[in-house]
Design an enzyme around this catalytic site. Structure first.
Site: not given
Length: 310
Positions: A71, A144, A275
């Protein structure tokens, strides 16, 4: 410092809300087969909760987790306040962010834009753009959002049916980093070429699903269908198209009694993530499509969701 606000897009029976904190989608109201609306996106009542719980939703990937960047580091694009460049409540919203050279260790200044757009009565499009200004840099943005088509507070997603139009995956090691292989799903619990319940073989995997699928077909200018998710009680169905080579399928394996909006309690398997993305860790695997974008070039990631209920 920008003020943190929420924004709403509405057309027909489709209503979506966002915050400029992380350019995050905070809710999506969808009718079921009888016209009853439910919020099908897991989320929180306050922005502060997003800062700590789900760690934002848009990130630049490619060490906050052992030796790896997940991330986009400890403060990814989901953990910063974006500016709103354009907003028409019946149509679209565009968020913009300037990433500076060296942010989270990534090279170069990058202008990043995220546009959410309503199309017709039942489609939501998402366009993520990145333009490096002075140095080549890896860009791999992902959405996400945690989905539950029965409603965000309805329990788990194990009875949802999913079809993933992908015959191959990129397997990972113990640290969940891709090995560089591209392997067939045939005969494994990862085979969703025909629609089946998510829970039907999940017990065969440690923890649940968290893997990148290689979407079938040729990557090019046209969008390819990546996934179809359906929920039998409400009749809701979500179809997803993208221009990206991969889609990460994740079944919220690590959620543990997180208190969300309206005091809903999100437990393991409460939501699913789809995703679309370039392959994870592509910068370290020459056989994966490159995510390096040079100055003068631009990164473009398109997602198209179509929602129906029968």
């Amino acid at each position: 410092m920008h003020l943190i606000k929420t924004y709403k897009l509405t057309r027909g029976k489709l209503s979506v809300t966002f915050t400029n904190y992380g350019a995050v989608m905070t809710s999506l109201l969808l009718p079921d087969r009888h016209g009853k609306q439910d919020d099908v996106v897991l989320g929180f009542d306050t922005v502060d909760a997003y800062k700590f719980e789900l760690n934002g939703q848009l990130y630049k990937t490619d060490p906050n987790e052992g030796h790896n960047t997940l991330h986009g580091g400890t403060k990814g694009f989901g953990d910063v306040t974006w500016s709103v460049e354009n907003y028409v409540p019946t149509s679209h919203i565009t968020f913009i962010y300037q990433s500076f050279d060296g942010e989270e260790g990534f090279p170069g200044n990058v202008t990043v834009k995220v546009t959410y757009m309503l199309i017709g009565e039942n489609k939501l499009a998402l366009k993520m753009e990145g333009k490096p200004l002075n140095k080549p840099t890896p860009i791999n943005l992902a959405l996400h959002t945690y989905w539950n088509l029965h409603g965000h507070n309805s329990g788990d997603i194990l009875s949802h049916k999913i079809q993933l139009l992908a015959k191959k995956i990129t397997p990972v090691d113990e640290e969940l980093i891709p090995t560089g292989e591209i392997t067939s799903i045939e005969g494994t619990p990862y085979d969703f070429l025909e629609p089946r319940e998510i829970g039907s073989r999940i017990h065969e995997l440690p923890g649940g699903y968290d893997i990148n699928y290689v979407i079938d077909g040729i990557v090019g200018k046209h969008l390819r269908k990546a996934a179809v998710v359906s929920e039998k009680v409400t009749g809701r169905k979500m179809e997803l198209w993208t221009n990206q080579p991969g889609v990460q399928f994740y079944t919220s394996n690590l959620l543990t009694s997180v208190v969300g909006k309206g005091n809903a309690v999100y437990k393991k398997y409460a939501g699913l993530c789809l995703e679309t993305q370039g392959f994870p860790d592509s910068v370290n695997h020459k056989n994966f499509p490159s995510q390096i974008v040079n100055p003068g070039e631009s990164y473009l990631h398109v997602m198209l969701f179509r929602f129906t209920a029968h």
